[in-house]
Design a protein around this motif. Structure first.
Motif, PDB file in Angstrom:
ATOM      1  N   PRO A   1      42.292  78.840  72.063  1.00  0.00           N
ATOM      2  CA  PRO A   1      43.538  78.812  71.166  1.00  0.00           C
ATOM      3  C   PRO A   1      43.133  79.725  69.692  1.00  0.00           C
ATOM      4  O   PRO A   1      41.774  79.678  69.323  1.00  0.00           O
ATOM      5  CB  PRO A   1      43.858  77.495  70.787  1.00  0.00           C
ATOM      6  N   PHE A   2      44.118  80.032  68.981  1.00  0.00           N
ATOM      7  CA  PHE A   2      43.819  81.082  67.819  1.00  0.00           C
ATOM      8  C   PHE A   2      43.003  80.080  66.836  1.00  0.00           C
ATOM      9  O   PHE A   2      42.187  80.520  66.217  1.00  0.00           O
ATOM     10  CB  PHE A   2      45.157  81.388  67.269  1.00  0.00           C
ATOM     11  N   GLY A   3      43.551  78.674  66.799  1.00  0.00           N
ATOM     12  CA  GLY A   3      42.887  77.749  65.826  1.00  0.00           C
ATOM     13  C   GLY A   3      41.320  77.533  65.943  1.00  0.00           C
ATOM     14  O   GLY A   3      40.692  77.349  65.155  1.00  0.00           O
ATOM     15  N   ALA A   4      40.767  78.011  67.394  1.00  0.00           N
ATOM     16  CA  ALA A   4      39.465  77.866  67.484  1.00  0.00           C
ATOM     17  C   ALA A   4      38.719  78.773  66.542  1.00  0.00           C
ATOM     18  O   ALA A   4      37.406  78.451  66.259  1.00  0.00           O
ATOM     19  CB  ALA A   4      39.055  77.948  68.894  1.00  0.00           C
ATOM     20  N   LEU A   5      39.327  79.946  66.287  1.00  0.00           N
ATOM     21  CA  LEU A   5      38.551  81.060  65.382  1.00  0.00           C
ATOM     22  C   LEU A   5      38.286  80.399  64.087  1.00  0.00           C
ATOM     23  O   LEU A   5      37.362  80.493  63.426  1.00  0.00           O
ATOM     24  CB  LEU A   5      39.218  82.216  65.392  1.00  0.00           C
ATOM     25  N   LEU A   6      39.659  79.652  63.401  1.00  0.00           N
ATOM     26  CA  LEU A   6      39.248  79.025  62.314  1.00  0.00           C
ATOM     27  C   LEU A   6      38.407  77.919  62.298  1.00  0.00           C
ATOM     28  O   LEU A   6      37.383  77.700  61.415  1.00  0.00           O
ATOM     29  CB  LEU A   6      40.496  78.252  61.962  1.00  0.00           C
ATOM     30  N   GLU A   7      38.310  77.023  63.288  1.00  0.00           N
ATOM     31  CA  GLU A   7      37.121  75.887  63.454  1.00  0.00           C
ATOM     32  C   GLU A   7      35.640  76.461  63.670  1.00  0.00           C
ATOM     33  O   GLU A   7      34.688  75.909  63.242  1.00  0.00           O
ATOM     34  CB  GLU A   7      37.568  74.902  64.821  1.00  0.00           C
ATOM     35  N   ALA A   8      35.570  77.755  64.254  1.00  0.00           N
ATOM     36  CA  ALA A   8      34.364  78.380  64.312  1.00  0.00           C
ATOM     37  C   ALA A   8      33.692  78.932  63.092  1.00  0.00           C
ATOM     38  O   ALA A   8      32.452  79.581  63.010  1.00  0.00           O
ATOM     39  CB  ALA A   8      34.424  79.182  65.536  1.00  0.00           C
ATOM     40  N   GLY A   9      34.736  79.052  62.180  1.00  0.00           N
ATOM     41  CA  GLY A   9      34.197  79.926  60.786  1.00  0.00           C
ATOM     42  C   GLY A   9      34.452  81.381  61.059  1.00  0.00           C
ATOM     43  O   GLY A   9      33.959  82.126  60.229  1.00  0.00           O
ATOM     44  N   LEU A  10      34.960  81.837  62.245  1.00  0.00           N
ATOM     45  CA  LEU A  10      35.108  83.260  62.262  1.00  0.00           C
ATOM     46  C   LEU A  10      36.269  83.812  61.608  1.00  0.00           C
ATOM     47  O   LEU A  10      36.126  85.223  61.245  1.00  0.00           O
ATOM     48  CB  LEU A  10      35.294  83.435  63.868  1.00  0.00           C
ATOM     49  N   ILE A  11      37.131  83.270  61.138  1.00  0.00           N
ATOM     50  CA  ILE A  11      38.117  83.607  60.155  1.00  0.00           C
ATOM     51  C   ILE A  11      38.461  82.675  59.242  1.00  0.00           C
ATOM     52  O   ILE A  11      38.023  81.205  59.525  1.00  0.00           O
ATOM     53  CB  ILE A  11      39.273  84.064  60.947  1.00  0.00           C
ATOM     54  N   GLN A  12      38.795  82.938  58.093  1.00  0.00           N
ATOM     55  CA  GLN A  12      39.407  81.905  57.127  1.00  0.00           C
ATOM     56  C   GLN A  12      40.949  81.790  56.584  1.00  0.00           C
ATOM     57  O   GLN A  12      41.430  83.001  56.706  1.00  0.00           O
ATOM     58  CB  GLN A  12      38.399  82.083  55.854  1.00  0.00           C
ATOM     59  N   PRO A  13      41.308  80.549  56.138  1.00  0.00           N
ATOM     60  CA  PRO A  13      42.427  80.533  55.756  1.00  0.00           C
ATOM     61  C   PRO A  13      42.644  81.488  54.311  1.00  0.00           C
ATOM     62  O   PRO A  13      41.659  81.619  53.679  1.00  0.00           O
ATOM     63  CB  PRO A  13      42.791  79.022  55.232  1.00  0.00           C
ATOM     64  N   GLY A  14      43.724  82.344  54.427  1.00  0.00           N
ATOM     65  CA  GLY A  14      43.911  83.369  53.288  1.00  0.00           C
ATOM     66  C   GLY A  14      43.487  84.610  53.736  1.00  0.00           C
ATOM     67  O   GLY A  14      43.842  85.567  53.180  1.00  0.00           O
ATOM     68  N   GLU A  15      42.731  84.590  54.963  1.00  0.00           N
ATOM     69  CA  GLU A  15      42.285  86.153  55.293  1.00  0.00           C
ATOM     70  C   GLU A  15      43.557  86.761  55.707  1.00  0.00           C
ATOM     71  O   GLU A  15      44.504  86.192  56.117  1.00  0.00           O
ATOM     72  CB  GLU A  15      41.307  85.878  56.570  1.00  0.00           C
ATOM     73  N   LYS A  16      43.514  88.041  55.564  1.00  0.00           N
ATOM     74  CA  LYS A  16      44.658  88.982  55.839  1.00  0.00           C
ATOM     75  C   LYS A  16      44.313  89.864  57.245  1.00  0.00           C
ATOM     76  O   LYS A  16      43.280  90.349  57.260  1.00  0.00           O
ATOM     77  CB  LYS A  16      44.798  89.987  54.725  1.00  0.00           C
ATOM     78  N   PHE A  17      45.235  89.957  58.117  1.00  0.00           N
ATOM     79  CA  PHE A  17      45.158  90.739  59.288  1.00  0.00           C
ATOM     80  C   PHE A  17      46.139  91.908  58.967  1.00  0.00           C
ATOM     81  O   PHE A  17      47.284  91.800  58.552  1.00  0.00           O
ATOM     82  CB  PHE A  17      45.792  89.947  60.520  1.00  0.00           C
ATOM     83  N   SER A  18      45.951  92.984  59.760  1.00  0.00           N
ATOM     84  CA  SER A  18      46.804  94.190  59.545  1.00  0.00           C
ATOM     85  C   SER A  18      47.355  94.289  60.915  1.00  0.00           C
ATOM     86  O   SER A  18      46.806  93.728  62.248  1.00  0.00           O
ATOM     87  CB  SER A  18      46.175  95.446  59.625  1.00  0.00           C
ATOM     88  N   PHE A  19      48.782  94.790  61.172  1.00  0.00           N
ATOM     89  CA  PHE A  19      49.406  94.926  62.309  1.00  0.00           C
ATOM     90  C   PHE A  19      48.957  96.350  62.993  1.00  0.00           C
ATOM     91  O   PHE A  19      49.055  97.233  62.208  1.00  0.00           O
ATOM     92  CB  PHE A  19      50.931  94.732  62.062  1.00  0.00           C
ATOM     93  N   ALA A  20      48.741  96.164  63.990  1.00  0.00           N
ATOM     94  CA  ALA A  20      48.125  97.384  64.864  1.00  0.00           C
ATOM     95  C   ALA A  20      49.124  98.619  64.673  1.00  0.00           C
ATOM     96  O   ALA A  20      48.782  99.660  64.812  1.00  0.00           O
ATOM     97  CB  ALA A  20      47.561  97.038  66.259  1.00  0.00           C
ATOM     98  N   LYS A  21      50.484  98.104  65.076  1.00  0.00           N
ATOM     99  CA  LYS A  21      51.630  99.290  65.330  1.00  0.00           C
ATOM    100  C   LYS A  21      51.931  99.887  63.648  1.00  0.00           C
ATOM    101  O   LYS A  21      52.374 100.992  63.707  1.00  0.00           O
ATOM    102  CB  LYS A  21      52.664  98.796  65.990  1.00  0.00           C
TER     103      LYS A  21
END
Length: 96
Positions: free
Chosen positions: A8-28
Motif C-alpha cells: 500500500p502507498f501508506g507503507a512508503l510513509l511508514e518506511a520513511g521513503l516519503i514524508q508528509p508535505g512532500e510534493k509529487f509531479s504528475f507524469a503527463k
C-alpha cells in the motif's frame, strides 16, 4: 507485476521513503503537483484521494497512480513512485 506482494502507498510513509508535505509531479504534465498527506492520500487541485483516484481525476480514465506520480530524488532526478515501492519489495526489507 500482479504476482508481486501488494504494497500500500501508506507503507512508503511508514518506511520513511516519503514524508508528509512532500510534493509529487504528475507524469503527463509535470507542472501539476500533489502534496502527500500524513494519512497516505494526495491533495491536488483541491481534491484529496488515493494516488490512483487523483490520477484518474486528472486523466479522466482509470490510471495506475504508481506510474503517474513522480518523486524527486536527492539529485533532482524524477522517477515514478513505483521505484520506491520496489525498494520495499526487496528481500532486505522483508519483515520476519
Amino acid at each position: 507485476k500482479r504476482k508481486q506482494a501488494r504494497v500500500p502507498f501508506g507503507a512508503l510513509l511508514e518506511a520513511g521513503l516519503i514524508q508528509p508535505g512532500e510534493k509529487f509531479s504528475f507524469a503527463k504534465n509535470p507542472t501539476i503537483q500533489a502534496v502527500v498527506l500524513a494519512n497516505g492520500h494526495l491533495k491536488c487541485k483541491g481534491e484529496v484521494g488515493s494516488i490512483h483516484a487523483i490520477a484518474k481525476s486528472l486523466t479522466g480514465a482509470p490510471s495506475n497512480g504508481w506510474d503517474m506520480w513522480l518523486y524527486e530524488n536527492e539529485t533532482g532526478s524524477r522517477f515514478p513512485i513505483d521505484h520506491l515501492r520496489e525498494k520495499l519489495r526487496q528481500p532486505s526489507n522483508a519483515k520476519t
